[in-house]
Design a protein around this motif. Structure first.
Motif, short mmCIF file in Angstrom:
data_model
loop_
_atom_site.label_atom_id
_atom_site.label_comp_id
_atom_site.label_asym_id
_atom_site.label_seq_id
_atom_site.Cartn_x
_atom_site.Cartn_y
_atom_site.Cartn_z
N ASN A 1 37.17 31.87 42.12
CA ASN A 1 38.53 31.75 42.63
C ASN A 1 39.25 33.04 42.28
OD1 ASN A 1 38.12 29.18 43.56
ND2 ASN A 1 39.19 28.17 41.90
N LEU A 2 39.76 33.73 43.30
CA LEU A 2 40.43 35.01 43.10
C LEU A 2 41.93 34.81 43.14
CD1 LEU A 2 40.36 38.10 42.83
CD2 LEU A 2 40.20 38.22 45.31
N ASN A 3 42.60 35.17 42.03
CA ASN A 3 44.06 35.17 41.93
C ASN A 3 44.51 36.61 41.85
OD1 ASN A 3 44.35 32.32 41.63
ND2 ASN A 3 43.77 32.52 39.49
N ALA A 4 45.29 37.07 42.81
CA ALA A 4 45.81 38.43 42.76
C ALA A 4 47.33 38.38 42.83
CB ALA A 4 45.25 39.27 43.90
N ASP A 5 47.98 39.11 41.96
CA ASP A 5 49.43 39.16 41.93
C ASP A 5 49.96 39.76 43.24
OD1 ASP A 5 51.78 39.03 39.74
OD2 ASP A 5 52.13 40.69 41.12
N ASP A 6 51.13 39.30 43.65
CA ASP A 6 51.74 39.77 44.89
C ASP A 6 52.05 41.26 44.84
OD1 ASP A 6 52.79 39.46 47.46
OD2 ASP A 6 54.80 39.12 46.70
N GLY A 7 52.31 41.80 43.67
CA GLY A 7 52.70 43.20 43.54
C GLY A 7 51.56 44.15 43.27
N VAL A 8 50.33 43.66 43.17
CA VAL A 8 49.21 44.54 42.86
C VAL A 8 48.85 45.38 44.09
CG1 VAL A 8 47.34 42.96 43.49
CG2 VAL A 8 46.98 44.60 41.69
N GLN A 9 48.35 46.59 43.86
CA GLN A 9 47.96 47.46 44.96
C GLN A 9 46.76 46.88 45.69
OE1 GLN A 9 47.23 51.38 43.50
NE2 GLN A 9 49.35 51.75 42.98
N TYR A 10 46.78 47.04 47.00
CA TYR A 10 45.72 46.49 47.84
C TYR A 10 44.35 47.08 47.48
CZ TYR A 10 42.86 45.62 51.94
OH TYR A 10 41.84 45.25 52.77
N GLY A 11 44.32 48.35 47.11
CA GLY A 11 43.06 49.02 46.80
C GLY A 11 42.32 48.38 45.65
N ILE A 12 43.04 47.91 44.65
CA ILE A 12 42.39 47.28 43.50
C ILE A 12 41.76 45.95 43.91
CG2 ILE A 12 42.81 46.28 41.22
CD1 ILE A 12 45.01 48.42 40.88
N THR B 1 43.14 20.47 53.74
CA THR B 1 41.80 20.05 53.33
C THR B 1 41.62 20.27 51.84
OG1 THR B 1 40.91 22.24 53.79
CG2 THR B 1 40.81 20.63 55.58
N ALA B 2 40.79 19.45 51.27
CA ALA B 2 40.46 19.58 49.85
C ALA B 2 39.15 20.34 49.73
CB ALA B 2 40.34 18.21 49.20
N PRO B 3 39.02 21.21 48.74
CA PRO B 3 37.76 21.92 48.57
C PRO B 3 36.64 20.96 48.19
CG PRO B 3 39.22 22.35 46.72
CD PRO B 3 40.00 21.56 47.72
N PRO B 4 35.41 21.29 48.52
CA PRO B 4 34.30 20.41 48.17
C PRO B 4 34.17 20.28 46.66
CG PRO B 4 33.48 22.52 48.98
CD PRO B 4 34.96 22.52 49.18
N GLU B 5 33.67 19.14 46.24
CA GLU B 5 33.50 18.89 44.81
C GLU B 5 32.40 19.79 44.25
OE1 GLU B 5 35.27 16.95 42.80
OE2 GLU B 5 36.58 16.49 44.48
N GLU B 6 32.78 20.64 43.36
CA GLU B 6 31.84 21.54 42.70
C GLU B 6 32.15 21.56 41.23
OE1 GLU B 6 32.15 25.40 44.42
OE2 GLU B 6 31.49 24.75 46.39
N LYS B 7 31.25 22.17 40.49
CA LYS B 7 31.57 22.35 39.08
C LYS B 7 32.69 23.36 38.95
CE LYS B 7 27.54 25.22 38.91
NZ LYS B 7 26.26 25.41 38.36
N ASP B 8 33.21 23.51 37.76
CA ASP B 8 34.36 24.37 37.55
C ASP B 8 34.07 25.79 38.01
OD1 ASP B 8 35.79 22.29 36.45
OD2 ASP B 8 35.14 22.74 34.41
N PRO B 9 34.94 26.31 38.89
CA PRO B 9 34.73 27.69 39.34
C PRO B 9 35.19 28.69 38.28
CG PRO B 9 36.69 26.77 40.35
CD PRO B 9 36.06 25.67 39.56
N VAL B 10 34.75 29.91 38.44
CA VAL B 10 35.14 31.00 37.57
C VAL B 10 36.38 31.63 38.19
CG1 VAL B 10 34.45 33.23 36.63
CG2 VAL B 10 32.76 31.39 36.85
N TYR B 11 37.41 31.84 37.38
CA TYR B 11 38.65 32.42 37.87
C TYR B 11 38.65 33.92 37.62
CZ TYR B 11 40.64 27.86 38.74
OH TYR B 11 40.87 26.62 39.25
N VAL B 12 38.84 34.69 38.67
CA VAL B 12 38.99 36.13 38.59
C VAL B 12 40.45 36.41 38.92
CG1 VAL B 12 38.32 38.35 39.55
CG2 VAL B 12 36.62 36.55 39.28
N SER B 13 41.16 37.07 38.00
CA SER B 13 42.58 37.32 38.18
C SER B 13 42.86 38.81 38.10
CB SER B 13 43.40 36.61 37.11
OG SER B 13 43.15 35.22 37.14
N VAL B 14 43.80 39.26 38.94
CA VAL B 14 44.26 40.64 38.91
C VAL B 14 45.77 40.57 38.74
CG1 VAL B 14 44.35 42.85 40.11
CG2 VAL B 14 42.40 41.32 40.48
N ASP B 15 46.28 41.11 37.62
CA ASP B 15 47.72 41.01 37.38
C ASP B 15 48.45 42.17 38.06
OD1 ASP B 15 47.24 43.18 35.73
OD2 ASP B 15 47.97 42.23 33.91
#
Length: 135
Positions: free
Chosen positions: A101-112, A53-67
């Protein structure tokens, strides 16, 4: 059938009779094979198959990233975990329909990641997408 008497010599038998050992091991193997399926507590469910499925058309989301080192970024700007929730409240006040939109690295600790998601929930943001890579 020949019997050994004391007169024939006192040679010590240097062989081990492994037949009883093999018998015990085979019995244990059968017991484990029979009981192993009974030890699983999983409920087997056939999940439905759906098309991508494609996400609904919205304005640009804010990206939250955890390295991988646990640093948090909002749209490529590093922010401390202590100030993260206040920044989200400020952005939600400016745009009540904010989507993250949440991007979390595969190696980051779950608690963070759990703390980040908890801050997002406390800020009252309900539109959250957790991004992954399809395999």
């Amino acid at each position: 059938m020949a019997f050994k008497t004391q007169d024939e010599g006192d040679d010590v038998m240097g062989e081990i009779n492994v037949t009883p050992l093999v018998d015990v091991m085979l019995v244990l193997l059968v017991v484990f094979i029979v009981t192993a399926p009974l030890l699983t507590n999983a409920i087997h469910v056939n999940l439905p198959k759906t098309a991508e499925t494609a996400p609904p058309e919205e304005k640009d989301p804010v990206y939250v990233s955890v390295d991988a080192s646990g640093k948090i970024f909002i749209d490529k700007t590093e922010i401390a975990l202590d100030a993260f929730e206040n920044e989200l409240l400020t952005r939600k006040a400016a745009d009540p329909e904010i989507a993250l939109n949440l991007n979390a690295d595969d190696g980051v600790q779950y608690g963070i990641v759990a703390k980040v998601m908890s801050s997002i929930e406390r800020a009252g943001i309900s539109k959250l997408s957790v991004l992954t890579i399809a395999q």
